[in-house]
Design an enzyme around this catalytic site. Structure first.
Site, PDB file in Angstrom:
ATOM      1  N   GLU C  81       0.840  -1.190   0.000  1.00  0.00           N
ATOM      2  CA  GLU C  81       0.000   0.000   0.000  1.00  0.00           C
ATOM      3  C   GLU C  81       0.879   1.244   0.000  1.00  0.00           C
ATOM      4  OE1 GLU C  81      -1.683   1.127   3.924  1.00  0.00           O
ATOM      5  OE2 GLU C  81       0.266   2.003   3.531  1.00  0.00           O
ATOM      6  N   CYS C 113      -3.276  -4.431   3.851  1.00  0.00           N
ATOM      7  CA  CYS C 113      -2.194  -5.265   4.359  1.00  0.00           C
ATOM      8  C   CYS C 113      -2.193  -6.687   3.819  1.00  0.00           C
ATOM      9  CB  CYS C 113      -2.247  -5.310   5.880  1.00  0.00           C
ATOM     10  SG  CYS C 113      -2.020  -3.700   6.624  1.00  0.00           S
ATOM     11  N   SER C 154       3.123   2.057  15.280  1.00  0.00           N
ATOM     12  CA  SER C 154       3.224   0.702  14.720  1.00  0.00           C
ATOM     13  C   SER C 154       3.702   0.658  13.275  1.00  0.00           C
ATOM     14  CB  SER C 154       1.859   0.002  14.827  1.00  0.00           C
ATOM     15  OG  SER C 154       0.872   0.739  14.123  1.00  0.00           O
ATOM     16  N   HIS C 235      -2.609 -11.936  10.670  1.00  0.00           N
ATOM     17  CA  HIS C 235      -2.137 -10.582  10.388  1.00  0.00           C
ATOM     18  C   HIS C 235      -1.854  -9.889  11.706  1.00  0.00           C
ATOM     19  CE1 HIS C 235      -1.292  -6.766   8.809  1.00  0.00           C
ATOM     20  NE2 HIS C 235      -2.372  -6.187   9.305  1.00  0.00           N
ATOM     21  N   LYS C 240      -0.882  -7.337  19.939  1.00  0.00           N
ATOM     22  CA  LYS C 240      -2.051  -7.711  20.728  1.00  0.00           C
ATOM     23  C   LYS C 240      -3.170  -8.362  19.930  1.00  0.00           C
ATOM     24  CE  LYS C 240      -1.353  -7.320  24.979  1.00  0.00           C
ATOM     25  NZ  LYS C 240      -1.189  -6.145  25.836  1.00  0.00           N
ATOM     26  N   ASN C 267       4.290  -3.007  12.699  1.00  0.00           N
ATOM     27  CA  ASN C 267       3.366  -3.488  11.678  1.00  0.00           C
ATOM     28  C   ASN C 267       3.931  -3.209  10.289  1.00  0.00           C
ATOM     29  OD1 ASN C 267       1.238  -4.161  10.032  1.00  0.00           O
ATOM     30  ND2 ASN C 267      -0.125  -2.514  10.736  1.00  0.00           N
ATOM     31  N   SER C 297      -7.399  -4.276   5.322  1.00  0.00           N
ATOM     32  CA  SER C 297      -8.519  -3.388   5.619  1.00  0.00           C
ATOM     33  C   SER C 297      -9.318  -3.101   4.372  1.00  0.00           C
ATOM     34  CB  SER C 297      -8.000  -2.076   6.212  1.00  0.00           C
ATOM     35  OG  SER C 297      -7.563  -2.307   7.524  1.00  0.00           O
TER      36      SER C 297
END
Ligand SMILES: [Zn+2]
Lengths: 390, 134, 349
Positions: C81, C113, C154, C235, C240, C267, C297
């Site tokens: 992206e 992603c 991230s 992913h 968390k 990330n 997303s």
């Protein structure tokens, strides 16, 4: 062997430095006219002009400076041939050699050779960027190698090989600034200390700002004629004893050994042979100290010192005025200034001044034979000129 | 720089293609069409040759004053690298702390951005060198 | 026809910044952020790195580990992206750099992603149908979060490349499926430098729903349960989310840990699941079974059921850097350097 012997009968040079008030054409004309007056010429005797210039096209957006200088010297109505010569930092010397060959061959009798560069009309960054183009644009500059960093890599290797210490390299700047303080035309007029060089802002490690020649405006000119005519114009003609020019790979990385410029050796050999002289015969020399390290390479490649000895010679003061071989009595590119295309001609002006005995506070005693060594790029073009008292 | 000038060198920029003299076997970078050793007898016999990309630092400098395009990288390291094939190449060293660089250090070619034509212009990719992990 | 992974390569830039350092600048509790996100540092690309260079580094590592003729690669897709160009493919540079051009199909993919795994599915189809002998799928990103935004803690950089084929497979892809809906949880409009997101909306209706459904559908299709897998890779927009997802589905921390990289690198977007898989394969043994579920997303999830084969014993892993080695060779930078490197300082044009 030259067909006709050639003499320098006139010299002219502007102040070197940041000449905000003067344009390219003004400095070119100023040096040229001074040389013409010095040779007691009216102007109409001039047969041809050669102009050394590296990059007017990028510094002032003006190409075709051969015609420009001829025109503003008042020569347009005479329609004399005027030729611009380019070989980066060696442009001035190559223009001189063209002039010498034109006179020697009998093609022309009275030739004016000029060198000029107007660098401060662009920003310092832009100026450095233009200078990078003296290196291999595609495979050095584009890869991030600046012109200073190429010399820094030479210095890095030179120090590693044990040829000189960092301090000995820096001492070149101290010596040349001292000489520059004795030359009213020099860009820098103040002596500096070794610590100043070592502690100055870093340009490309290990070289600092004071290891690098400055960005300068300036012009220089000489008038040449056949030796047999020289006494008609001057009491102190200076004879061109030998010239030599050589080239090498454009890119530094293409060389087997970067601690020497083979083109200097070859050009010097040609000049020595033509003059029938050896290194020990030279009384005073101007070498291409565009960076401090370059002076050490030059002194070794020109045959004055064995490899690894030049740094010590500088440290012990042998290359100062009063030493056994005064080097860069003008202040060199480092302190006199380095308006690229003018530099080679400015070196000739200095040697002629020394051989005439007109160098005043910086006069080398009993100087009868002098040499100029001029480099384009990282040793890619080298021109050596030997001059002597006639 | 016009796009074509960069584009035509892509094999050399991405994959270190140089030339090998079909007459004497000597290797050159970048491409040459005449071998300086063999001259006439090499004409038409120069072959495309891909360098391994591995070599060692021959000399280097940490560059503090650089053109505006490289400002964000300052200080960066430029080096002459002696390739295992014997030929030397100039390029930047990346992923290494300046104080750890030394002559003789082993490096290999990586591909990075070497410049661009401004925010709306083409991006130039080409080789740089990174230390070979121990 | 059996289709699977023939080789792979990973790349993570060397620079790191910590949430504590980011929080220091923006007056936020970086320590709490690190704990909340389970991100202790994130990777930062050098100014001379972008998706193209990361993709190339990964693809070259992939090629070093096997002895195949790059001319036998029939397709190459780069999923990202943060492609450096809006128009002009990243993939052509990559194809040229591994000398797989000109007889090759190349395209850049974008699905937030999961563009990398979408590329894996695309080349799987071509290999499986016999259209091509080998295909390359790469997921890579150098994503940005707006300064001071939660995403800045991230969004990082990295990528991995996979050589997909039907011969000498080190990991067989038993099955793949995708679960896709129109769910705008995160987006970036054309011309905008930073993405926008739906805050907590990115959780339940987006990530957890899609990843969870895809994982369940895959296990249903394969007749498996969590206990059948040695490793699970979800992913990982942070540390968390995948931990919570694993717990919800009945996977253990141990199954998750090998492929969980956000604590160390943040990330990596399109690089996240591919890098997780690379990390798992770096130490995998024959017979290891892997469930991998990517998430993009917008929104969709690609699920893969993978079995490591005996061929991995002969795989030349050492020919290129492992994920673990790239987690070790790092250099921490401060926020000022980070801002300079990431183009967050307004420079003179
Ligand atoms: Zn040859």
């Amino acid at each position: 062997m030259m067909m006709r012997e050639v003499a320098v009968i006139g010299i002219g040079i502007t102040k070197f430095g940041e000449l905000w008030d003067y344009s390219f054409r003004q400095i070119g004309i100023q040096a040229g006219l001074e040389a013409v007056y010095d040779a007691n010429l009216s102007g109409s005797e001039i047969d041809a002009m050669y102009v050394g210039n590296m990059s007017s096209g990028r510094f002032i957006d003006q190409h075709h400076v051969g015609a420009l200088i001829a025109d503003y010297s008042g020569m347009a109505s005479n329609h004399i041939p005027s030729t611009r010569i380019e070989a980066a930092g060696a442009s001035g010397s190559l223009a001189l050699h063209q002039g010498v060959m034109a006179v020697a061959s009998g093609t022309h009798d009275i030739v004016v050779v000029g060198g000029a560069e107007k660098m401060t009309d662009v920003s310092e960054e832009a100026s450095n960027f233009i200078l990078n183009s003296a290196a291999d644009q595609q495979w050095e500059s584009l890869m991030g190698a600046t012109f200073a960093s190429l010399h820094a890599m030479i210095a890095c290797r030179y120090i590693r090989e044990g040829y000189a210490t960092r301090e000995q390299i820096a001492q070149v700047a101290v010596k040349n600034h001292l000489h520059g303080s004795l030359n009213p035309k020099a860009q820098f007029q103040k002596p500096i200390r070794l610590e100043t060089v070592l502690r100055a802002s870093m340009v490309a490690e290990p070289l600092t700002m004071f290891d690098c020649s400055p960005i300068s405006d300036g012009a220089a000119a000489v008038v040449l004629c056949p030796m047999e005519m020289a006494h008609e114009y001057t009491d102190k003609p200076i004879k061109v004893l030998g010239i030599g020019q050589a080239s090498d790979t454009l890119a530094l990385y293409q060389r087997d050994d970067i601690c020497t410029f083979p083109a200097t050796k070859v050009a010097a050999q040609k000049a020595y042979e033509m003059a029938g002289l050896e290194p020990r015969d030279i009384d005073v020399v101007e070498v291409n100290d565009d960076y401090t390290i370059s002076e050490l390479l030059a002194l070794e490649d020109l045959g004055f010192y064995q490899r690894g000895e030049a740094g010590k010679a500088v440290e012990f003061g042998e290359t100062e005025i009063g030493g056994s071989l005064p080097v860069n009595t003008s202040g060199g590119l480092k302190a006199r200034g380095n308006p690229i295309g003018a530099t080679g001609v400015a070196q000739i002006v200095e040697i002629v001044t020394q051989l005439r005995g007109d160098a005043e506070r910086r006069q080398v005693k009993e100087a009868e034979i002098g040499m100029a060594h001029n480099v384009g790029g990282t040793g890619s073009t080298v021109a050596v000129t030997i001059l002597g008292v006639a | 720089m016009p796009v074509a000038r960069f584009w035509r060198d892509i094999p050399s920029r991405y994959n270190l293609y140089g030339s090998r003299c079909g007459s004497c076997g000597k290797i050159y970078f970048p491409t040459r069409h005449i071998c300086p050793e063999c001259r006439r007898s090499s004409i038409g016999r120069m072959e495309s040759y891909r360098l391994s990309g591995k070599g060692k630092v021959y000399s280097y400098s940490v560059v503090h004053e650089a053109p505006p395009q490289l400002a964000v990288l300052k200080p960066y390291v430029v080096a002459i690298v002696e390739m295992d094939e014997g030929v030397r190449v100039t390029g930047q060293l990346v992923d290494v702390d300046a104080e750890k660089i030394d002559i003789g250090m082993r490096v290999e070619a990586v591909l990075r951005k070497i410049g661009d034509e401004g925010p709306s212009g083409v991006i130039h990719y080409g080789f740089k060198f990174a230390p070979v992990p121990d | 026809m059996e289709v699977g992974i023939v080789s792979y390569g990973a790349y993570i830039p060397r620079f790191r910044i910590t949430p504590i350092e980011i929080g220091r600048v923006w007056g936020q509790d970086g320590k709490a952020m690190a704990k909340g996100l389970y991100i202790n540092s994130k990777s930062v690309p050098s100014p001379d790195e972008d998706v193209v260079t990361i993709a190339i580094a990964a693809a070259r590592s992939m090629m070093r580990r096997v002895d195949i003729d790059p001319a036998d690669i029939g397709a190459l897709y780069v999923g990202s992206e943060s492609h450096p160009y809006a128009v002009k493919p990243s993939g052509t540079v990559v194809a040229e750099a591994i000398e797989a051009s000109p007889l090759i199909s190349v395209a850049d993919l974008e699905f937030a992603c999961k563009a990398g795994t979408a590329g894996m599915q695309a080349v799987m189809g071509q290999v499986g149908s016999g259209m091509i002998r080998y295909g390359v799928a790469i997921g890579a990103d150098t994503s940005q979060g707006a300064p001071g935004d939660a995403l800045e803690y991230s969004a990082s950089a990295g990528g991995a490349a996979f050589l997909i084929g039907s011969e000498n497979i080190i990991a067989r892809i038993n099955s793949t499926l995708s679960y896709t809906t129109d769910t705008p949880d995160f987006w970036r409009r054309e011309g905008q430098p930073y993405p926008s997101h739906g805050g907590r909306f990115t959780g339940e209706p987006a990530y957890f729903k899609h990843v969870g459904e895809a994982a369940k559908m895959m296990m249903e299709r394969m007749g498996t349960s969590p206990a059948d897998y040695n490793h699970v890779i979800f992913h990982q927009p942070n540390g968390k989310f995948p931990q919570r997802m694993a717990k919800m589905l009945g996977f253990t921390d141990e199954q998750l840990s090998r492929g969980l990289l956000p604590p160390m690198i943040g990330n990596t977007y399109s690089g996240a699941v591919p890098l997780g898989l690379a990390s798992v394969l770096d130490t995998a043994s024959p017979g290891d079974r892997i469930l991998m579920v990517a998430y993009g997303s917008g929104a969709g999830s690609d699920a893969f059921d993978i079995t490591v084969t005996d061929t991995i014993r002969h795989f030349n892993l050492a020919a290129a850097p492992t994920v673990a080695s790239m987690l070790e060779n790092t250099r921490e930078i401060d926020y000022a350097t980070y801002a300079k490197y990431r183009g967050k300082i307004l420079m003179k044009g």
